[in-house]
Design an enzyme around this catalytic site. Structure first.
Site, PDB file in Angstrom:
ATOM      1  N   PHE A   1       0.667  -1.396  -0.082  1.00 28.18           N
ATOM      2  CA  PHE A   1       0.140  -0.183   0.128  1.00 28.18           C
ATOM      3  C   PHE A   1       1.161   1.174   0.064  1.00 28.18           C
ATOM      4  CE2 PHE A   1      -4.439   1.038   1.382  1.00 28.18           C
ATOM      5  CZ  PHE A   1      -5.032   0.080   0.579  1.00 28.18           C
TER       6      PHE A   1
ATOM      7  N   GLN B   1      -7.926  14.372   4.613  1.00 31.14           N
ATOM      8  CA  GLN B   1      -7.264  13.588   3.538  1.00 31.14           C
ATOM      9  C   GLN B   1      -8.208  13.285   2.265  1.00 31.14           C
ATOM     10  OE1 GLN B   1      -6.530   9.005   3.904  1.00 31.14           O
ATOM     11  NE2 GLN B   1      -4.478   9.911   3.829  1.00 31.14           N
TER      12      GLN B   1
ATOM     13  N   HIS C   1      -8.812  11.474  -0.786  1.00 27.96           N
ATOM     14  CA  HIS C   1      -8.295  10.370  -1.631  1.00 27.96           C
ATOM     15  C   HIS C   1      -8.122  10.422  -2.669  1.00 27.96           C
ATOM     16  CE1 HIS C   1      -7.867   6.209  -2.536  1.00 27.96           C
ATOM     17  NE2 HIS C   1      -7.877   5.687  -1.222  1.00 27.96           N
TER      18      HIS C   1
ATOM     19  N   LEU D   1     -15.428   5.502  -3.190  1.00 32.20           N
ATOM     20  CA  LEU D   1     -14.119   5.237  -3.067  1.00 32.20           C
ATOM     21  C   LEU D   1     -13.663   4.142  -4.265  1.00 32.20           C
ATOM     22  CD1 LEU D   1     -11.603   5.820  -1.396  1.00 32.20           C
ATOM     23  CD2 LEU D   1     -11.527   3.673  -0.567  1.00 32.20           C
TER      24      LEU D   1
ATOM     25  N   GLU E   1      -7.262   1.906  -2.753  1.00 33.69           N
ATOM     26  CA  GLU E   1      -5.567   1.942  -3.246  1.00 33.69           C
ATOM     27  C   GLU E   1      -5.258   0.636  -3.688  1.00 33.69           C
ATOM     28  OE1 GLU E   1      -3.840   4.502  -0.343  1.00 33.69           O
ATOM     29  OE2 GLU E   1      -1.807   3.543  -0.731  1.00 33.69           O
TER      30      GLU E   1
ATOM     31  N   ARG F   1      -1.094   9.239  -0.013  1.00 29.92           N
ATOM     32  CA  ARG F   1      -2.157  10.003  -0.578  1.00 29.92           C
ATOM     33  C   ARG F   1      -2.224  11.380  -1.106  1.00 29.92           C
ATOM     34  NH1 ARG F   1      -6.432   6.169   2.570  1.00 29.92           N
ATOM     35  NH2 ARG F   1      -6.059   4.427   1.634  1.00 29.92           N
TER      36      ARG F   1
ATOM     37  N   HIS G   1     -12.074  11.994   2.208  1.00 29.11           N
ATOM     38  CA  HIS G   1     -12.212  10.717   2.597  1.00 29.11           C
ATOM     39  C   HIS G   1     -11.950  10.387   4.159  1.00 29.11           C
ATOM     40  CE1 HIS G   1     -11.554   6.365   2.317  1.00 29.11           C
ATOM     41  NE2 HIS G   1     -10.197   6.368   2.536  1.00 29.11           N
TER      42      HIS G   1
ATOM     43  N   ARG H   1      -2.770  10.370   6.897  1.00 25.71           N
ATOM     44  CA  ARG H   1      -2.741   9.207   7.191  1.00 25.71           C
ATOM     45  C   ARG H   1      -2.315   8.000   6.134  1.00 25.71           C
ATOM     46  NH1 ARG H   1      -6.570   4.966   6.570  1.00 25.71           N
ATOM     47  NH2 ARG H   1      -7.949   6.281   5.517  1.00 25.71           N
TER      48      ARG H   1
HETATM   49  C1  LIG Z   1     -14.729   3.827   1.394  1.00 24.27           C
HETATM   50  C2  LIG Z   1     -13.466   3.606   2.414  1.00 24.27           C
HETATM   51  C3  LIG Z   1     -12.604   2.739   2.546  1.00 24.27           C
HETATM   52  C4  LIG Z   1     -11.732   2.768   3.539  1.00 24.27           C
HETATM   53  N1  LIG Z   1     -10.639   1.854   3.278  1.00 24.27           N
HETATM   54  C5  LIG Z   1      -9.732   1.700   4.453  1.00 24.27           C
HETATM   55  C6  LIG Z   1      -8.822   0.624   4.278  1.00 24.27           C
HETATM   56  O1  LIG Z   1      -8.785   0.080   3.543  1.00 24.27           O
HETATM   57  N2  LIG Z   1      -7.836   0.542   5.534  1.00 24.27           N
HETATM   58  C7  LIG Z   1      -7.763   1.499   6.488  1.00 24.27           C
HETATM   59  O2  LIG Z   1      -7.251   1.432   7.458  1.00 24.27           O
HETATM   60  N3  LIG Z   1      -9.069   2.589   6.509  1.00 24.27           N
HETATM   61  C8  LIG Z   1      -9.595   2.570   5.616  1.00 24.27           C
HETATM   62  N4  LIG Z   1     -10.853   3.666   5.570  1.00 24.27           N
HETATM   63  C9  LIG Z   1     -10.914   4.461   6.746  1.00 24.27           C
HETATM   64  C10 LIG Z   1     -11.589   3.657   7.724  1.00 24.27           C
HETATM   65  O3  LIG Z   1     -12.549   2.777   7.276  1.00 24.27           O
HETATM   66  C11 LIG Z   1     -12.290   4.636   8.753  1.00 24.27           C
HETATM   67  O4  LIG Z   1     -11.520   5.644   9.145  1.00 24.27           O
HETATM   68  C12 LIG Z   1     -12.627   3.672   9.857  1.00 24.27           C
HETATM   69  O5  LIG Z   1     -13.520   2.766   9.596  1.00 24.27           O
HETATM   70  C13 LIG Z   1     -13.506   4.581  10.919  1.00 24.27           C
HETATM   71  O6  LIG Z   1     -13.714   3.810  12.209  1.00 24.27           O
HETATM   72  P1  LIG Z   1     -14.351   4.285  13.534  1.00 24.27           P
HETATM   73  O7  LIG Z   1     -14.357   3.129  14.284  1.00 24.27           O
HETATM   74  O8  LIG Z   1     -13.718   5.298  13.791  1.00 24.27           O
HETATM   75  O9  LIG Z   1     -15.831   4.847  12.923  1.00 24.27           O
HETATM   76  P2  LIG Z   1     -16.984   4.246  12.091  1.00 24.27           P
HETATM   77  O10 LIG Z   1     -16.759   2.895  11.640  1.00 24.27           O
HETATM   78  O11 LIG Z   1     -17.160   5.274  11.091  1.00 24.27           O
HETATM   79  O12 LIG Z   1     -18.228   4.034  13.114  1.00 24.27           O
HETATM   80  C14 LIG Z   1     -18.886   5.281  13.590  1.00 24.27           C
HETATM   81  C15 LIG Z   1     -19.933   4.687  14.545  1.00 24.27           C
HETATM   82  O13 LIG Z   1     -20.134   6.118  15.089  1.00 24.27           O
HETATM   83  C16 LIG Z   1     -21.749   6.147  15.385  1.00 24.27           C
HETATM   84  N5  LIG Z   1     -22.187   7.426  15.542  1.00 24.27           N
HETATM   85  C17 LIG Z   1     -21.712   8.540  15.037  1.00 24.27           C
HETATM   86  N6  LIG Z   1     -22.194   9.745  15.568  1.00 24.27           N
HETATM   87  C18 LIG Z   1     -23.156   9.097  16.307  1.00 24.27           C
HETATM   88  C19 LIG Z   1     -24.010   9.791  17.358  1.00 24.27           C
HETATM   89  N7  LIG Z   1     -24.461  10.903  17.333  1.00 24.27           N
HETATM   90  N8  LIG Z   1     -24.721   9.023  18.114  1.00 24.27           N
HETATM   91  C20 LIG Z   1     -24.598   7.440  18.048  1.00 24.27           C
HETATM   92  N9  LIG Z   1     -23.535   6.943  17.352  1.00 24.27           N
HETATM   93  C21 LIG Z   1     -22.890   7.565  16.465  1.00 24.27           C
HETATM   94  C22 LIG Z   1     -22.038   5.613  13.917  1.00 24.27           C
HETATM   95  O14 LIG Z   1     -23.398   5.069  13.877  1.00 24.27           O
HETATM   96  C23 LIG Z   1     -21.154   4.208  13.743  1.00 24.27           C
HETATM   97  O15 LIG Z   1     -21.487   3.166  14.471  1.00 24.27           O
HETATM   98  C24 LIG Z   1     -11.658   3.608   4.541  1.00 24.27           C
HETATM   99  C25 LIG Z   1     -12.895   4.654   4.468  1.00 24.27           C
HETATM  100  C26 LIG Z   1     -13.789   4.559   3.465  1.00 24.27           C
HETATM  101  C27 LIG Z   1     -14.900   5.511   3.549  1.00 24.27           C
END
Ligand SMILES: Cc1cc2nc3c(=O)[nH]c(=O)nc-3n(C[C@H](O)[C@H](O)[C@H](O)COP(=O)(O)OP(=O)(O)OC[C@H]3O[C@@H](n4cnc5c(N)ncnc54)[C@H](O)[C@@H]3O)c2cc1C
Ligand code: SF4
Ligand code: SF4
Ligand code: FES
Lengths: 248, 636
Positions: free
Chosen positions: B118, B244, B246, B260, B263, B319, B385, B420
């Site tokens: 990556f 970021q 992407h 998306l 990558e 990125r 992103h 990142r």
């Molecule tokens: C398309 C895409 C592909 C990606 N691919 C990669 C990858 O290959 N490798 C990598 O390392 N990263 C990747 N990323 C980044 C990574 O997926 C995210 O940064 C990461 O999943 C965020 O996880 P999290 O646990 O912080 O939040 P999330 O998984 O976004 O979860 C947030 C949670 O908070 C809850 N929430 C939010 N606000 C409230 C509220 N007010 N009240 C109650 N609940 C709330 C939501 O309902 C959800 O359950 C990608 C991102 C995208 C968009």
């Protein structure tokens, strides 16, 4: 490029509701979910619909489009003719909360009743060794995005509320198969599959396979092999366990 | 009003939230998980490429120190180095643990977890499952939660005795007792009814802020709720100027613009070309990376099979570099017909291999754009992103400055510095999710008494306001204008004048947002929900634009057209945002970045550091090199 489409959308809550007609703009490349969103933004701000990824990855936007279970975000408007009326209704097997949003708690209940992954006690994290070919079968089932459309379409529960107690639906029968085929799982869920989760109700109509947006061969690769395993479980369970562990 | 008592309330059910909840429960704490979507649908499910962890399964030269160095480089040395250190050291254990909970990663020939290349990672490092790694991760964690519930059922006869999921429930305010957290207030999306959590510790794991932009890979959930909740509760946000973009989002059709394109396409051999068919990335290798990237197509192509003898292709630059390059090509008129550039894997791999390695990309383009990626190139362009900025936390415990508040995952700030690396988020979620759960448990153990919930009435009045107003603004319109503004005026390339303009628009939108009216009732009413979310999006946007205006340099996810140079003086400074409890008085102040520990900074060579550090810092580095700590390490 843009045109006005005719939409009939089910609206209602608390067990009551009806189809309502709308005329709404459609632009090139759009999917049904885009059109639902345009209705929200311009005509009915409180129209309820679930969605997250808009790319067929989260399984939130399940609905029935012209009577067929589909993901709203993966159904291109170009698959319909411009003068066709498109009917959008909620999944039929689950109680409606409001408009296109249904109560899918049945699925989470069933998920909880299936005994979890059970690795041998003496393998520590980092020590797992598995060949690609041995994980691929379960990996196919783990592609599942839990859109619950297979459970929605299965006739065992679609029009038979009473069967819900004894039938986990294709999604969770497949989960049992997935664990059964996991190279490191040592639990035996075969009796359970048959007796508690209704594997026997399935008469392999393959409707579930047909609607699966992930193209998982639910019936051929999960349910039928599972049925076979249940049938020929006569052999010594210790031998079976050994085979499973040493296969890798 | 519905009311629940818990030890720990975790807001968010993505990777970070679930890992935090699992930890809190494993430490014997009664834990609630609250999330806006159904269980298992959080943003993490969309992650494609993989989770970075220096397990060394594919190249045994990899270890935590190499991963640490890559992470710091990717973030242009602005990272909280302690977080980067913990992350690099603990990521392998966190990935292996998933395997013990049932995850099935793709394998190497000798049966270990396979790892893929990556951008910015020196060795193949991303544990993955095809291009659906996030799904595997969230499902595994979800199933681990269920496994714990089954254990509790055995002992207590109740699945939800120790851990309960409140799905489709949105938190709108954190509640406090004096300075400390005492709970959270929210509403059920399904019914519109209000709910109060009475809890001494809250873990924020709410993800990012992308919905403030038009072109984004993020879902409706990403309204910056956790960022705003923290600010309103008196905590601080850092690094909010770093966003970021992407490099590869879909550009056509318009309705999927921003979605998306992983990558992994480039990691597995895909190349970028402009309208003239030129592999333009060779023209964009910045000085700091000159000796690490190939200068000819031949060398770049050899690298895929012989990494020891060749340098990596420039398509795999971090990125921010690739996104800016694409932006420049399009601006220079060398873009593709639909306003992006070409990303081609069809001439690089056999069709069957593409379908096997990139199944969901194949599916996504076929279904959404009528493009068969095994036969023709994709068209791609930058998309909003990920936000590097977030709640300022203590690296070891994930504690924010407000007692009882913790944050992990995308909502926290510091770990990734100004940019990142791909794959470092999924591992971040696991490492700091676990630490946040443990931090919260430890905090509770040290409390003499439970704090008391206050402020429920005010929180309720605030949430009800849009429903009670008649004939106000349409929340969808306010949202749309905010998205356009941020995209155009505070997007990938920034200028002082435009940022000031963005702030003026945000100010106006703030007063319009206070006057939104939501038609309909309380039951599953998306218009009402959006009206509530607007407060958060506006607050976060204000922080982004204010910080971006102040930082007069270009670094990582912050590019100033009027200050194009990366400045060593600015590297030492973090921008810290705070606000009043009603969301007014957003202020941004400078704070000095702590110097790196001697044993960590000496992992880099002098030549590289001199590109980033001030002369004073270089003098400190020379002293460290001669210092006892390092000498000791050399001997051992
Ligand atoms: C398309 C895409 C592909 C990606 N691919 C990669 C990858 O290959 N490798 C990598 O390392 N990263 C990747 N990323 C980044 C990574 O997926 C995210 O940064 C990461 O999943 C965020 O996880 P999290 O646990 O912080 O939040 P999330 O998984 O976004 O979860 C947030 C949670 O908070 C809850 N929430 C939010 N606000 C409230 C509220 N007010 N009240 C109650 N609940 C709330 C939501 O309902 C959800 O359950 C990608 C991102 C995208 C968009
Ligand atoms: S194959 Fe079995 S599970 Fe699938 S729809 Fe038919 S009866 Fe139901
Ligand atoms: S098996 Fe297929 S249809 Fe069933 S829930 Fe999973 S993805 Fe949906
Ligand atoms: S919105 Fe995620 S599958 Fe449709």
């Amino acid at each position: 490029m843009g045109y006005k489409a005719k939409f009939r959308v089910w609206r209602g809550e608390g067990g009551e509701g009806k189809l309502e007609d709308f005329t709404v703009e459609v632009n090139e490349g759009e999917v049904v979910l885009d059109v639902i969103h345009r209705l929200q933004a311009t005509q009915v701000p409180d129209l309820a619909v679930r969605w997250n990824c808009k790319a067929g990855k989260c399984g939130s936007c399940s609905m029935e489009i012209n009577g067929k279970p589909r993901l709203g975000c993966m159904t291109r408007m170009s698959t319909f003719s411009e003068d066709e009326t498109i009917t959008v209704t909620p999944m039929r097997t689950f109680p409606v909360i409001k408009d296109l949003v249904t109560d899918v708690s049945y699925n989470y209940q069933k998920a909880r009743e299936i005994p979890s992954f059970t690795p041998p006690a003496d393998v520590r994290p980092g020590e797992y060794r598995m060949q690609q070919i041995d994980v691929e079968r379960s990996q196919e089932f783990r592609k599942c995005i839990e859109c619950f459309m297979c459970n929605n379409v299965c006739h065992v529960i679609r029009d038979h509320e009473e069967n819900k107690v004894n039938f986990a639906g294709p999604r969770f029968l497949m989960r049992i198969a997935e664990l059964d085929m996991h190279p490191y799982d040592v639990a035996d869920r075969k009796d359970l599959a048959q007796e508690e989760h209704g594997l026997g109700y399935c008469n392999i109509t393959k409707c579930c396979t047909e609607v699966c947006p992930e193209h998982i061969k639910i019936t051929d690769n999960a349910l039928i092999p599972m049925k076979e395993r249940v049938v020929d479980r006569k052999y010594d369970p210790l031998v079976w366990l050994g085979n499973k562990i040493f296969r890798r | 009003m519905e009311r629940h008592e818990y030890d720990v309330v975790v807001i968010g059910a993505g990777g970070a939230g679930l890992r935090a909840a699992i930890e809190a429960r494993q430490q014997g704490k009664r834990t609630a998980i609250v999330c806006k979507s159904l269980f298992g649908k959080a943003h993490t499910v969309m992650a494609e490429g993989g989770a970075a962890a220096a397990m060394g399964n594919v190249n045994s030269d990899d270890n935590w120190m190499v991963h640490f160095r890559d992470t710091m480089r990717g973030g242009k040395f602005l990272n909280n180095w302690r977080m980067a250190e913990l992350h690099a050291k603990e990521a392998p254990d966190r990935v292996w643990e998933l395997e013990a909970w049932g995850a099935l990663f793709d394998r190497t020939k000798d049966g270990k977890i396979s790892q893929r290349n990556f951008g910015g990672h020196e060795y193949p490092r991303l544990a993955h499952v095809g291009d659906r790694t996030g799904l595997e991760m969230i499902r595994t964690l979800q199933q681990r939660v269920v496994a714990l519930q089954q254990e509790d059922y055995q002992v207590h006869g109740d699945y939800e005795a120790y851990i309960k999921v409140f799905a489709e429930c949105t938190v709108t305010r954190l509640l406090k007792d004096g300075d400390a957290i005492s709970g959270a207030f929210g509403y059920w999306r399904e019914t519109g009814k209000f709910i109060v959590f009475d809890a001494p510790a809250v873990v924020l794991a709410t993800g990012g802020i992308g919905k403030s932009y038009v072109v984004t890979s993020n879902s409706w959930e990403y309204t910056g709720d956790g960022h705003a909740l923290a600010l309103l509760a008196g905590a601080k946000l850092i690094n909010m100027e770093f966003i970021q973009f992407h490099p590869t989002g879909m550009v056509w059709p318009p309705s999927v613009r921003g979605i998306l394109v992983t990558e992994s396409v480039r990691g597995d051999g895909g190349v970028l070309r402009n309208a003239q068919g030129e592999r333009f990335m060779f023209n964009y290798i910045p000085d700091v990376f000159k000796d690490k990237y190939a200068t000819s197509e031949e060398e770049a192509d050899r690298w895929y099979t012989d990494q020891a003898g060749n340098r990596r292709p420039p398509e795999l630059l971090p990125r921010d570099e690739v996104a800016r390059a694409i932006n420049s090509e399009v601006k220079a008129g060398r873009g593709s017909p639909q306003g992006g550039v070409f990303l081609d894997v069809s001439t690089r791999l056999p069709a069957a291999e593409i379908v096997k390695r990139l199944p969901s990309m194949h599916h996504q383009f076929k279904e959404l754009a009528d493009v068969d990626i095994t036969k023709e190139p994709m068209q791609v362009g930058p998309t909003c992103h990920y936000i590097m900025g977030g709640v300022e936390v203590d690296a070891d415990t994930a504690a924010a400055s407000v007692p009882g508040l913790f944050a992990a995952g995308e909502v926290s700030g510091g770990m990734h510095g100004s940019n990142r690396l791909g794959g470092n988020s999924l591992s971040d979620l696991l490492v700091f999710g676990r630490r946040a759960g443990a931090g919260a448990a430890e905090y509770i153990d040290g409390l003499a008494k439970r704090p008391v919930v206050t402020g429920v009435e005010e929180a309720m009045a605030e949430a009800l306001a849009p429903l009670e107003r008649a004939g106000g603004e349409n929340p969808y319109e306010v949202h749309h204008e905010l998205q356009r503004t941020m995209n155009e005026l505070a997007g990938i390339i920034r200028r002082a004048g435009e940022l000031s303009e963005a702030l003026e628009v945000v100010e106006k939108l703030k007063s319009r947002a206070k006057n939104t009216a939501a038609a309909g009732g309380k039951i599953y009413n998306p218009g009402w929900h959006l009206a509530i979310d607007l407060r958060n999006m506006l607050l976060v946007s204000e922080c982004v634009a204010k910080a971006a205006l102040l930082r007069e340099e270009s670094r990582g996810g912050h590019t100033r057209d009027d200050y194009p140079i990366m400045s060593p003086d600015w590297r030492r400074k973090l921008l810290v945002c705070s606000a009043a409890p009603d969301g007014s008085e957003v202020s941004v102040v400078e704070k000095v970045q702590q110097s790196m520990r001697d044993d960590l900074i000496t992992l880099f060579d002098r030549g590289e550091l001199s590109k980033y550090l001030t002369e004073d810092e270089m003098a400190e580095f020379d002293a460290a090199l001669a210092g006892p700590l390092v000498a000791q390490k050399r001997e051992s």
